[in-house]
Every structure is written in structure tokens, then in C-alpha cells.
Design a protein around this motif. Sequence first.
Motif, PDB file in Angstrom:
ATOM      1  N   TRP A  63      82.642  54.205 -62.515  1.00 36.98           N
ATOM      2  CA  TRP A  63      81.894  53.517 -61.454  1.00 36.98           C
ATOM      3  C   TRP A  63      82.452  53.940 -60.094  1.00 36.98           C
ATOM      4  N   GLY A  64      83.762  53.911 -59.960  1.00 33.19           N
ATOM      5  CA  GLY A  64      84.396  54.282 -58.700  1.00 33.19           C
ATOM      6  C   GLY A  64      84.111  55.721 -58.308  1.00 33.19           C
ATOM      7  N   ASN A  65      84.057  56.609 -59.288  1.00 34.31           N
ATOM      8  CA  ASN A  65      83.758  58.018 -58.986  1.00 34.31           C
ATOM      9  C   ASN A  65      82.396  58.175 -58.329  1.00 34.31           C
ATOM     10  N   HIS A  66      81.441  57.375 -58.731  1.00 32.71           N
ATOM     11  CA  HIS A  66      80.083  57.550 -58.189  1.00 32.71           C
ATOM     12  C   HIS A  66      80.001  57.151 -56.714  1.00 32.71           C
ATOM     13  N   LEU A  67      80.904  56.287 -56.274  1.00 34.91           N
ATOM     14  CA  LEU A  67      80.841  55.790 -54.898  1.00 34.91           C
ATOM     15  C   LEU A  67      81.065  56.890 -53.855  1.00 34.91           C
ATOM     16  N   GLY A  68      81.820  57.907 -54.222  1.00 32.77           N
ATOM     17  CA  GLY A  68      82.105  58.978 -53.271  1.00 32.77           C
ATOM     18  C   GLY A  68      81.142  60.153 -53.350  1.00 32.77           C
ATOM     19  N   LEU A  69      80.123  60.043 -54.190  1.00 35.13           N
ATOM     20  CA  LEU A  69      79.200  61.156 -54.359  1.00 35.13           C
ATOM     21  C   LEU A  69      77.995  61.032 -53.441  1.00 35.13           C
ATOM     22  N   ALA A  70      77.463  62.171 -53.056  1.00 40.83           N
ATOM     23  CA  ALA A  70      76.247  62.187 -52.233  1.00 40.83           C
ATOM     24  C   ALA A  70      75.083  61.614 -53.039  1.00 40.83           C
ATOM     25  N   ASP A  71      74.140  61.007 -52.349  1.00 41.33           N
ATOM     26  CA  ASP A  71      72.992  60.381 -53.011  1.00 41.33           C
ATOM     27  C   ASP A  71      72.175  61.359 -53.853  1.00 41.33           C
ATOM     28  N   ASP A  72      72.174  62.629 -53.484  1.00 43.92           N
ATOM     29  CA  ASP A  72      71.372  63.600 -54.227  1.00 43.92           C
ATOM     30  C   ASP A  72      72.108  64.194 -55.435  1.00 43.92           C
ATOM     31  N   ASN A  73      73.342  63.778 -55.661  1.00 46.41           N
ATOM     32  CA  ASN A  73      74.103  64.236 -56.822  1.00 46.41           C
ATOM     33  C   ASN A  73      73.648  63.428 -58.040  1.00 46.41           C
ATOM     34  N   ILE A  74      73.253  64.101 -59.108  1.00 49.02           N
ATOM     35  CA  ILE A  74      72.739  63.422 -60.298  1.00 49.02           C
ATOM     36  C   ILE A  74      73.765  62.449 -60.882  1.00 49.02           C
ATOM     37  N   TRP A  75      75.046  62.769 -60.734  1.00 45.06           N
ATOM     38  CA  TRP A  75      76.091  61.884 -61.243  1.00 45.06           C
ATOM     39  C   TRP A  75      76.183  60.587 -60.445  1.00 45.06           C
ATOM     40  N   ALA A  76      75.686  60.595 -59.211  1.00 44.97           N
ATOM     41  CA  ALA A  76      75.659  59.359 -58.410  1.00 44.97           C
ATOM     42  C   ALA A  76      74.731  58.330 -59.042  1.00 44.97           C
ATOM     43  N   VAL A  77      73.770  58.784 -59.831  1.00 46.02           N
ATOM     44  CA  VAL A  77      72.852  57.893 -60.548  1.00 46.02           C
ATOM     45  C   VAL A  77      73.361  57.621 -61.958  1.00 46.02           C
ATOM     46  N   LYS A  78      73.831  58.672 -62.642  1.00 45.88           N
ATOM     47  CA  LYS A  78      74.263  58.533 -64.035  1.00 45.88           C
ATOM     48  C   LYS A  78      75.503  57.648 -64.199  1.00 45.88           C
ATOM     49  N   LEU A  79      76.505  57.859 -63.353  1.00 38.70           N
ATOM     50  CA  LEU A  79      77.783  57.166 -63.546  1.00 38.70           C
ATOM     51  C   LEU A  79      77.691  55.643 -63.520  1.00 38.70           C
ATOM     52  N   PRO A  80      77.031  55.031 -62.541  1.00 34.45           N
ATOM     53  CA  PRO A  80      76.984  53.566 -62.576  1.00 34.45           C
ATOM     54  C   PRO A  80      76.199  53.038 -63.771  1.00 34.45           C
ATOM     55  N   ILE A  81      75.189  53.759 -64.196  1.00 36.36           N
ATOM     56  CA  ILE A  81      74.405  53.323 -65.361  1.00 36.36           C
ATOM     57  C   ILE A  81      75.247  53.446 -66.628  1.00 36.36           C
ATOM     58  N   PHE A  82      75.819  54.628 -66.852  1.00 33.44           N
ATOM     59  CA  PHE A  82      76.630  54.842 -68.056  1.00 33.44           C
ATOM     60  C   PHE A  82      77.827  53.898 -68.094  1.00 33.44           C
ATOM     61  N   SER A  83      78.497  53.708 -66.958  1.00 36.11           N
ATOM     62  CA  SER A  83      79.682  52.856 -66.953  1.00 36.11           C
ATOM     63  C   SER A  83      79.322  51.414 -67.299  1.00 36.11           C
ATOM     64  N   ASN A  84      78.204  50.939 -66.798  1.00 38.14           N
ATOM     65  CA  ASN A  84      77.774  49.575 -67.125  1.00 38.14           C
ATOM     66  C   ASN A  84      77.362  49.446 -68.585  1.00 38.14           C
ATOM     67  N   ILE A  85      76.628  50.421 -69.090  1.00 35.69           N
ATOM     68  CA  ILE A  85      76.211  50.369 -70.496  1.00 35.69           C
ATOM     69  C   ILE A  85      77.428  50.352 -71.414  1.00 35.69           C
ATOM     70  N   ILE A  86      78.386  51.219 -71.153  1.00 34.30           N
ATOM     71  CA  ILE A  86      79.577  51.290 -72.002  1.00 34.30           C
ATOM     72  C   ILE A  86      80.377  49.994 -71.926  1.00 34.30           C
ATOM     73  N   ALA A  87      80.651  49.514 -70.721  1.00 34.47           N
ATOM     74  CA  ALA A  87      81.449  48.296 -70.574  1.00 34.47           C
ATOM     75  C   ALA A  87      80.759  47.099 -71.233  1.00 34.47           C
ATOM     76  N   LEU A  88      79.467  46.945 -71.005  1.00 31.35           N
ATOM     77  CA  LEU A  88      78.747  45.807 -71.588  1.00 31.35           C
ATOM     78  C   LEU A  88      78.608  45.935 -73.103  1.00 31.35           C
ATOM     79  N   ALA A  89      78.373  47.135 -73.599  1.00 32.75           N
ATOM     80  CA  ALA A  89      78.272  47.333 -75.049  1.00 32.75           C
ATOM     81  C   ALA A  89      79.591  47.003 -75.734  1.00 32.75           C
ATOM     82  N   LEU A  90      80.693  47.416 -75.137  1.00 30.43           N
ATOM     83  CA  LEU A  90      81.997  47.113 -75.728  1.00 30.43           C
ATOM     84  C   LEU A  90      82.301  45.619 -75.672  1.00 30.43           C
ATOM     85  N   TRP A  91      81.976  44.975 -74.571  1.00 32.52           N
ATOM     86  CA  TRP A  91      82.196  43.531 -74.461  1.00 32.52           C
ATOM     87  C   TRP A  91      81.368  42.780 -75.500  1.00 32.52           C
TER      88      TRP A  91
END
Length: 145
Positions: A56-84
Motif C-alpha cells: 500500500w505504501g509503495n503505491h503512494l509514491g507512484l505517478a497516477d499513470d503508473n499501472i502499479w498505482a492502481v494495482k497495489l492498493p487493490i491487491f494489498s487490500n484483497i490480501i490483507a482482508l482475505a487473510l483476516w
Amino acid sequence: MKKPSPYLTFAGAIPFVLCAILITMNVDAIRVLGKTEYVLSIYGLVIASFMAGAHWGNHLGLADDNIWAVKLPIFSNIIALALWLGFLSLSAVGFIWLLVVGFIAMLVIDYGLYQASIISPDYFKVRKYVTLIVVVSLVIVGLQL
């Protein structure tokens, strides 16, 4: 001064290894802490959540047009919530196997981040080794329970 993160990352694998050894030796509980599989599950959940938070923190420093700026917050939330949710609803052995999937998934994400030059080669190298140690430890436990 050299950054302590590689040493701390490897040190973070120690409880996984110790719990795997204890479970292999049929040590059902750790004095003061509780059932060994529960201690491992909680620790795994904390570490996996911490790692998802790092994504999640990594995505904060990325430019808006970087695909990882969209993927990282989604993936990080899915993983954290699925594990919980897995921790709350699965058996101990089921959750251990979910942790295996979660740690491998986060390593795959880190590989993508490495390929995109978002994380350094040194960091990815440490992550590969530590994930191998953690996953092997969890597989050993999963096969024992």
C-alpha cells in the motif's frame, strides 16, 4: 551506516522456523504464548498484513499513470482482508495453507515491482530468500497438522 532492513527481514523469519520446529517436535503449546499453531497463525497474519501495508505504501509514491498505482492498493487490500477473514473462519491448517498462498502472492507482486524498477534488486533478492524460508516453514507445519 548500512540499512538494518535486510537483517530485520531475515530475523522476521525466525518465528516461522521456530514454530515449524516446535510443531514437528509435537510441542503443542508455548508457555505464556499459547498453542503453537495459534502463535504461528497470529504471527503470520501480522507479518502478512505488514507486508500488504508495505505494498500500500509503495503505491503512494507512484505517478497516477503508473499501472502499479492502481494495482497495489487493490491487491494489498484483497490480501490483507482475505487473510483476516481466513484467520477468523478457517481451521488452523486451512489458515496455514492460506498464508502460504498469501506469501507467494505477495512475492509475485514484488517480482512485478522489481520488473518495473519500483523496488531494488537487493530488496527483491532478500524477499525471495525470506519468502522461501517462510513458505517452507509453513508447508512443514501444514503437513504436520
